[in-house]
Motif scaffolding. Sequence first.
Motif, PDB file in Angstrom:
ATOM      1  N   THR A   1      -5.048   7.162   4.956  1.00  0.00           N
ATOM      2  CA  THR A   1      -4.700   5.878   5.120  1.00  0.00           C
ATOM      3  C   THR A   1      -3.444   5.499   5.616  1.00  0.00           C
ATOM      4  O   THR A   1      -2.754   4.674   6.477  1.00  0.00           O
ATOM      5  CB  THR A   1      -4.908   4.990   4.018  1.00  0.00           C
ATOM      6  OG1 THR A   1      -6.721   5.061   3.951  1.00  0.00           O
ATOM      7  CG2 THR A   1      -5.004   3.179   4.530  1.00  0.00           C
TER       8      THR A   1
ATOM      9  N   VAL B   1      -8.915  -0.211   2.991  1.00  0.00           N
ATOM     10  CA  VAL B   1      -8.351  -0.282   1.412  1.00  0.00           C
ATOM     11  C   VAL B   1      -9.199  -0.620   0.546  1.00  0.00           C
ATOM     12  O   VAL B   1      -9.466  -0.283  -0.681  1.00  0.00           O
ATOM     13  CB  VAL B   1      -6.469  -0.993   1.891  1.00  0.00           C
ATOM     14  CG1 VAL B   1      -6.635  -1.345   0.083  1.00  0.00           C
ATOM     15  CG2 VAL B   1      -5.408  -0.642   2.563  1.00  0.00           C
ATOM     16  N   GLU B   2     -10.146  -1.281   0.760  1.00  0.00           N
ATOM     17  CA  GLU B   2     -11.330  -1.697  -0.172  1.00  0.00           C
ATOM     18  C   GLU B   2     -12.483  -0.713  -0.135  1.00  0.00           C
ATOM     19  O   GLU B   2     -12.710  -0.880  -1.212  1.00  0.00           O
ATOM     20  CB  GLU B   2     -11.953  -3.197   1.134  1.00  0.00           C
ATOM     21  CG  GLU B   2     -11.297  -4.127   0.970  1.00  0.00           C
ATOM     22  CD  GLU B   2     -12.041  -5.755   1.822  1.00  0.00           C
ATOM     23  OE1 GLU B   2     -13.099  -4.771   2.349  1.00  0.00           O
ATOM     24  OE2 GLU B   2     -11.646  -6.357   1.774  1.00  0.00           O
TER      25      GLU B   2
ATOM     26  N   HIS C   1      -5.163   7.932   0.506  1.00  0.00           N
ATOM     27  CA  HIS C   1      -3.969   7.291   0.520  1.00  0.00           C
ATOM     28  C   HIS C   1      -3.833   7.736   1.492  1.00  0.00           C
ATOM     29  O   HIS C   1      -2.971   7.472   2.161  1.00  0.00           O
ATOM     30  CB  HIS C   1      -3.646   7.681  -1.233  1.00  0.00           C
ATOM     31  CG  HIS C   1      -1.847   7.331  -0.687  1.00  0.00           C
ATOM     32  ND1 HIS C   1      -1.752   5.289  -1.230  1.00  0.00           N
ATOM     33  CD2 HIS C   1      -0.536   7.748  -0.415  1.00  0.00           C
ATOM     34  CE1 HIS C   1      -0.350   5.489  -0.887  1.00  0.00           C
ATOM     35  NE2 HIS C   1      -0.231   6.351   0.180  1.00  0.00           N
TER      36      HIS C   1
ATOM     37  N   ARG D   1     -11.354   2.450  -0.371  1.00  0.00           N
ATOM     38  CA  ARG D   1     -10.482   3.405  -1.129  1.00  0.00           C
ATOM     39  C   ARG D   1     -10.414   4.409  -0.775  1.00  0.00           C
ATOM     40  O   ARG D   1     -10.530   5.476  -1.213  1.00  0.00           O
ATOM     41  CB  ARG D   1     -10.455   3.346  -2.908  1.00  0.00           C
ATOM     42  CG  ARG D   1     -10.935   2.073  -3.624  1.00  0.00           C
ATOM     43  CD  ARG D   1      -9.456   1.413  -3.639  1.00  0.00           C
ATOM     44  NE  ARG D   1      -9.113   0.970  -4.596  1.00  0.00           N
ATOM     45  CZ  ARG D   1      -9.639  -1.008  -4.500  1.00  0.00           C
ATOM     46  NH1 ARG D   1      -9.656  -0.863  -3.805  1.00  0.00           N
ATOM     47  NH2 ARG D   1      -9.850  -1.872  -5.756  1.00  0.00           N
TER      48      ARG D   1
ATOM     49  N   GLY E   1      -4.749  -5.345   0.314  1.00  0.00           N
ATOM     50  CA  GLY E   1      -6.521  -5.541   1.332  1.00  0.00           C
ATOM     51  C   GLY E   1      -6.269  -6.860   1.371  1.00  0.00           C
ATOM     52  O   GLY E   1      -6.578  -7.614   2.436  1.00  0.00           O
TER      53      GLY E   1
ATOM     54  N   SER F   1      -3.477  -1.542  -3.679  1.00  0.00           N
ATOM     55  CA  SER F   1      -5.070  -1.178  -3.418  1.00  0.00           C
ATOM     56  C   SER F   1      -5.080  -2.576  -3.222  1.00  0.00           C
ATOM     57  O   SER F   1      -5.209  -3.736  -1.847  1.00  0.00           O
ATOM     58  CB  SER F   1      -5.766  -0.539  -3.553  1.00  0.00           C
ATOM     59  OG  SER F   1      -5.492   0.650  -3.360  1.00  0.00           O
ATOM     60  N   GLU F   2      -5.557  -3.431  -4.223  1.00  0.00           N
ATOM     61  CA  GLU F   2      -5.559  -5.040  -4.106  1.00  0.00           C
ATOM     62  C   GLU F   2      -5.311  -5.404  -3.206  1.00  0.00           C
ATOM     63  O   GLU F   2      -5.409  -6.704  -3.097  1.00  0.00           O
ATOM     64  CB  GLU F   2      -5.712  -5.511  -5.493  1.00  0.00           C
ATOM     65  CG  GLU F   2      -6.302  -6.337  -5.609  1.00  0.00           C
ATOM     66  CD  GLU F   2      -6.911  -7.185  -7.571  1.00  0.00           C
ATOM     67  OE1 GLU F   2      -6.801  -8.287  -7.202  1.00  0.00           O
ATOM     68  OE2 GLU F   2      -6.403  -6.150  -8.075  1.00  0.00           O
TER      69      GLU F   2
ATOM     70  N   TYR G   1       0.636  -1.218  -0.306  1.00  0.00           N
ATOM     71  CA  TYR G   1      -0.030   0.448  -0.099  1.00  0.00           C
ATOM     72  C   TYR G   1       1.297   1.559  -0.177  1.00  0.00           C
ATOM     73  O   TYR G   1       0.420   1.794  -0.517  1.00  0.00           O
ATOM     74  CB  TYR G   1      -0.724  -0.565   1.585  1.00  0.00           C
ATOM     75  CG  TYR G   1      -1.469   0.957   1.282  1.00  0.00           C
ATOM     76  CD1 TYR G   1      -2.757   0.682  -0.038  1.00  0.00           C
ATOM     77  CD2 TYR G   1      -1.731   2.070   2.096  1.00  0.00           C
ATOM     78  CE1 TYR G   1      -4.161   1.683  -0.424  1.00  0.00           C
ATOM     79  CE2 TYR G   1      -2.910   3.418   1.795  1.00  0.00           C
ATOM     80  CZ  TYR G   1      -3.911   3.075   1.174  1.00  0.00           C
ATOM     81  OH  TYR G   1      -4.591   4.605   0.538  1.00  0.00           O
TER      82      TYR G   1
ATOM     83  N   ARG H   1       1.224   1.186  -3.668  1.00  0.00           N
ATOM     84  CA  ARG H   1       0.162   1.458  -3.899  1.00  0.00           C
ATOM     85  C   ARG H   1      -0.900   0.501  -4.686  1.00  0.00           C
ATOM     86  O   ARG H   1      -1.678   1.546  -5.916  1.00  0.00           O
ATOM     87  CB  ARG H   1       0.291   2.800  -4.737  1.00  0.00           C
ATOM     88  CG  ARG H   1       0.683   3.612  -3.990  1.00  0.00           C
ATOM     89  CD  ARG H   1       0.650   5.622  -4.227  1.00  0.00           C
ATOM     90  NE  ARG H   1       1.431   7.072  -3.730  1.00  0.00           N
ATOM     91  CZ  ARG H   1       0.850   7.996  -3.865  1.00  0.00           C
ATOM     92  NH1 ARG H   1      -1.039   8.081  -3.985  1.00  0.00           N
ATOM     93  NH2 ARG H   1       1.442   8.866  -2.781  1.00  0.00           N
TER      94      ARG H   1
END
Length: 238
Positions: free
Chosen positions: A192, A183-184, A189, A186, A160, A156-157, A150, A154
Amino acid sequence: MGLLRARGLVQAISALVAIGFLCGAIAVKRSMKGSALHQQGEELMYFPSGRFLKQASLGHENTFADVVWLRAIQYYGEHRLTDRKYDMVGHIFDVMTTLDPQFIHAYAFGALVLAEDAGKPIDGLKLLRKGMSHNPDDWYLAFETGFIYYIVLRDSENAGRYFSLSSKLPGAPEFTSRFAAFVEERAGHTETALRLWEESARMTENARIKEMAEQKVEELRRKLEEERRARESIRKGG
């Protein structure tokens, strides 16, 4: 019993002699040529592989791993204050974690240095995967993997996925599932990322990781404040 104790003493002495031999060999290499940093790079090129040291340790792998850990911290500190080049970090932490596959902080710190300082996040992930293969029930290594995906990549998939995996492992704190949700969804950034670094600073017992995390927290707080001021300026201008 006396014979067993004698054998244990011989093994311990042999391990210390081997460590002394290794350090002596390194010192000789350092004295041969070049500047201090060049000498250090040369020195670490001659670091034996973890497999070799494991065989030479005569059952004292953890002692050897502790010696390598101290050298790694020294290496990192010296380069951080000078050229900020960490060419041998991957090799050092591979040696260390081969000697002691359960050295969780070594995987975590080594991966962060590789990803953040050395600019080699893929190598950092490789080190963490090595850790997870030896410690499949450790939530922290899975969480750190999501962290690098993350923060640095970067992605996210994958972030997560690893946060979610971490939250399901024994002993995982509540915030692991919270970050999986962030993360799910979104979430922004920067916000988080700030929460992730704050949690890292709060939960770690490792002074080096804590110092790194606290620096990142300060950087991100400044960034958020700058973004807030920019939005406010645009709003007033409009």
